[in-house]
Design an enzyme around this catalytic site. Structure first.
Site, short mmCIF file in Angstrom:
data_model
loop_
_atom_site.label_atom_id
_atom_site.label_comp_id
_atom_site.label_asym_id
_atom_site.label_seq_id
_atom_site.Cartn_x
_atom_site.Cartn_y
_atom_site.Cartn_z
N GLU A 1 -0.89 49.05 42.24
CA GLU A 1 -1.59 49.90 42.14
C GLU A 1 -2.15 50.10 40.96
O GLU A 1 -2.02 49.30 40.04
CB GLU A 1 -0.56 51.38 41.87
CG GLU A 1 0.13 51.14 43.11
CD GLU A 1 0.95 52.56 43.47
OE1 GLU A 1 1.69 52.85 42.80
OE2 GLU A 1 1.76 52.51 44.48
N HIS B 1 -1.84 63.53 38.89
CA HIS B 1 -2.46 62.95 39.23
C HIS B 1 -3.68 62.79 40.54
O HIS B 1 -3.90 64.09 40.05
CB HIS B 1 -1.61 62.37 40.87
CG HIS B 1 -1.64 61.77 41.93
ND1 HIS B 1 -2.40 61.37 42.59
CD2 HIS B 1 -0.80 60.92 42.21
CE1 HIS B 1 -1.95 60.47 43.69
NE2 HIS B 1 -1.01 60.30 42.71
N ARG C 1 -4.18 56.32 35.43
CA ARG C 1 -3.75 57.88 36.05
C ARG C 1 -5.28 58.92 35.38
O ARG C 1 -5.71 59.44 36.06
CB ARG C 1 -2.79 58.41 37.13
CG ARG C 1 -2.36 57.83 37.97
CD ARG C 1 -1.22 58.35 38.01
NE ARG C 1 -0.46 57.91 39.59
CZ ARG C 1 1.07 57.76 40.36
NH1 ARG C 1 1.88 58.37 39.32
NH2 ARG C 1 1.83 56.86 41.08
N HIS D 1 1.38 66.60 37.86
CA HIS D 1 2.20 66.06 39.23
C HIS D 1 3.59 65.31 37.97
O HIS D 1 4.73 64.46 39.10
CB HIS D 1 1.07 64.45 38.99
CG HIS D 1 1.92 63.20 39.85
ND1 HIS D 1 2.77 63.97 41.03
CD2 HIS D 1 2.38 62.21 40.02
CE1 HIS D 1 2.82 62.39 41.25
NE2 HIS D 1 3.02 61.62 40.98
N ARG E 1 2.28 56.97 32.05
CA ARG E 1 3.07 56.60 33.06
C ARG E 1 2.77 55.65 34.15
O ARG E 1 1.14 55.74 34.61
CB ARG E 1 4.28 57.81 34.01
CG ARG E 1 5.16 56.96 35.01
CD ARG E 1 6.04 57.76 35.69
NE ARG E 1 4.73 58.87 36.68
CZ ARG E 1 4.51 58.66 37.47
NH1 ARG E 1 5.15 57.16 38.58
NH2 ARG E 1 4.15 59.24 38.60
#
Length: 535
Positions: free
Chosen positions: A116, A238, A284, A345, A380
């Site tokens: 990811e 997100h 992100r 998110h 994060r």
């Protein structure tokens, strides 16, 4: 009549963090786990992507640490990152032993690891695209089988009980007042140890991927009780939430991009390479800002995420949940792009804790998204969140196990006093204030901020504070009132934190201060009820 209960350990929250604590405590301790709805109602159940851990010989602890530090925008606490990553594999092994069925390679020998955004290796162990469901249901089944663990659902925490609230000496948490949603009475729960595993505060925003209960309850309760909070300005949006009028906050996992999905404009052209050399695999915050920028530039309601160029069987095998959900809305992701929009998110800040999950108040712990451990920094990294739940949940349980013989029973506490309040006949006030809060947070404290927008938000949240406090003082508490009260508190913490940060770092991006400051520091807010920790 409202009931009262006494336990050794009270755990508020039944997601991965709370259940990990419960299942790692010794069998002789009486444990209670509180959940707002059913035991599997928290954010864990919704997690699609997986859990980051060093599971492959080509990967290393140092690489995982480096990737996390880089994604965190210079604000990660390296000791917290190292502690989490070094305990990653043993935490995954514990889940496997508990019965979590992670996806294996086709030869059924090795576990399938995906990649990811922000990760330099394939290190995301997963259960298809429903890892959270696999973890949540397995841990809940384990907890139900333990005779020392009581699972109490349909209950929402109102406030913590501390020595200060009882006019007793010391700085100790001794339980909480809990509203039973079945009979609408507030119950007294006394405990030697209390754990906040209540999740984040993303419901403060109009669009979110989180379940309805993500109203920042633990953060707000801890703040009122005297705990410091840190880095609340870093709310992760997100990049890819399904955009459809009938789809309620359905997240499209980052693993879709990790397996080759591309982001496109309405005309089908790619754009991420103009914003970052990592394109769709950028962290992100970069992806969310890029989508937000292009939507505003084009006046578009949404953009697209396309994985239809991959073989249909590959897509169905790797993303069965997303495939079925999108199909319900007439979208076949094997042939069509997915309409997406960013959504609130994850709360990267929270209640300040140490490496044993201890807060500023004795015998009060915070684990998971409600906590600030220093792991996430300003952003994060994908799939580090469930890892944090496991590592710090096990650390909290180990600390309680070491200390429990020395901690006396909780003192007596009064029942909740409902004699001076009445039932509300103005619930429209709650509904209106809820909508107002989430709208101005989205408009003024969203992906891109300015000082003027933040000041406007601060003015409005102060007005809501006064209205809600008056309402809270005069009417019987309800789930909606409790959540709104907590959301107003955490929204204020987010706004105050954002106003203090005069730079753009990680998830906090302001047009007034687009550069970085030389000094790297956390934003720490201290409540008036704060007391220096004592042994």
């Amino acid at each position: 009549m409202p009931q009262s209960f006494e336990y050794d350990v009270l755990i508020i929250g039944s997601g991965a963090a709370g259940l990990t604590v419960a299942l790692n405590l010794p069998a002789h301790l009486r444990v209670c786990v509180i959940s707002k709805a059913d035991i599997n109602s928290g954010a864990t159940l919704w997690a699609q992507g997986g859990i980051a851990a060093v599971m492959d010989a080509t990967d290393s602890v140092e690489d995982h640490i480096r990737d996390t530090l880089q994604a965190g925008g210079g604000l990660c606490h390296e000791d917290a990152v190292r502690f989490t990553v070094e305990h990653g594999k043993e935490s995954i092994d514990w889940l496997i032993d508990a019965g979590v069925d992670f996806t294996r390679e086709d030869d059924n020998d090795q576990y399938h690891l995906t990649r990811e955004g922000g990760h330099s290796h394939r290190r995301i162990i997963h259960s298809a695209d429903a890892t959270g469901r696999a973890v949540s249901t397995t841990l809940a089944d384990q907890a139900r089988a333990r005779p020392n663990i009581d699972l109490k659902s349909r209950r929402v925490a109102v406030d913590l009980i501390t020595n200060r609230k009882l006019s007793l000496p010391g700085n100790r948490c001794v339980g909480a007042y809990i509203l039973n949603l079945e009979d609408n009475h507030v119950e007294l729960f006394r405990a030697r140890f209390t754990i906040l595993a209540t999740g984040g505060a993303s419901k403060a925003y109009r669009y979110t991927t989180n379940p309805d209960g993500a109203s920042g309850d633990g953060i707000a309760m801890a703040w009122r009780a005297g705990c410091r909070v840190a880095n609340m300005e870093f709310n992760q949006f997100h990049p890819t939430c399904l955009y459809h009028p009938h789809a309620k906050s359905f997240l499209i996992t980052e693993a879709v991009r990790g397996e080759g999905g591309i982001l496109t404009l309405p005309d089908g052209s790619r754009f991420m390479d103009r914003f970052d050399k990592r394109a769709e695999l950028a962290p992100r915050d970069i992806v969310a800002r890029a989508i937000d920028h292009e939507m505003k530039r084009l006046g578009a309601d949404h953009l697209y995420l396309d994985i239809s160029h991959k073989p249909a069987e590959f897509v169905k095998q790797h993303f069965p949940t997303i495939y079925q959900k999108c199909l319900e809305f007439g979208i076949d992701i094997t042939t069509d792009p997915i309409p997406v929009v960013p959504a609130s998110h994850y709360t990267c800040g929270g209640i300040m804790t140490d490496d044993r999950a201890r807060t500023d108040i004795n015998q009060l712990y915070a684990v998971g998204e409600a906590a600030f451990t220093g792991l996430h920094g300003a952003n994060r990294m994908a799939s580090n969140s469930l890892l944090e739940c496991l590592v710090y949940g096990r650390a909290a349980a180990a600390d309680i196990t070491r200390r429990e013989a020395d901690i006396p029973a909780a003192p007596e506490a009064p029942d909740w006093d409902e004699s001076q309040v009445r039932d509300s006949d103005e619930d429209v006030v709650i509904s209106h204030n809820w909508d107002e809060l989430r709208h101005f947070m989205w408009d003024y404290v969203g992906i891109v901020r300015t000082t003027k927008r933040l000041q406007r938000a601060k003015h409005r949240v102060d007005l809501l504070h006064s209205e809600i406090n008056e309402f809270y003082s005069n009417y019987r508490v309800s789930n909606d009132l409790i959540e709104l009260r907590n959301l107003v508190t955490v929204a204020d913490l987010i706004i105050c934190s954002a106003l203090q940060r005069k730079e753009s770092r990680g998830l906090h991006y302001t047009l007034d201060y687009p550069g970085l400051q030389n000094e790297i520091r956390d934003t720490i807010l201290v409540p008036t009820t704060y007391r220096t920790q004592t042994p």
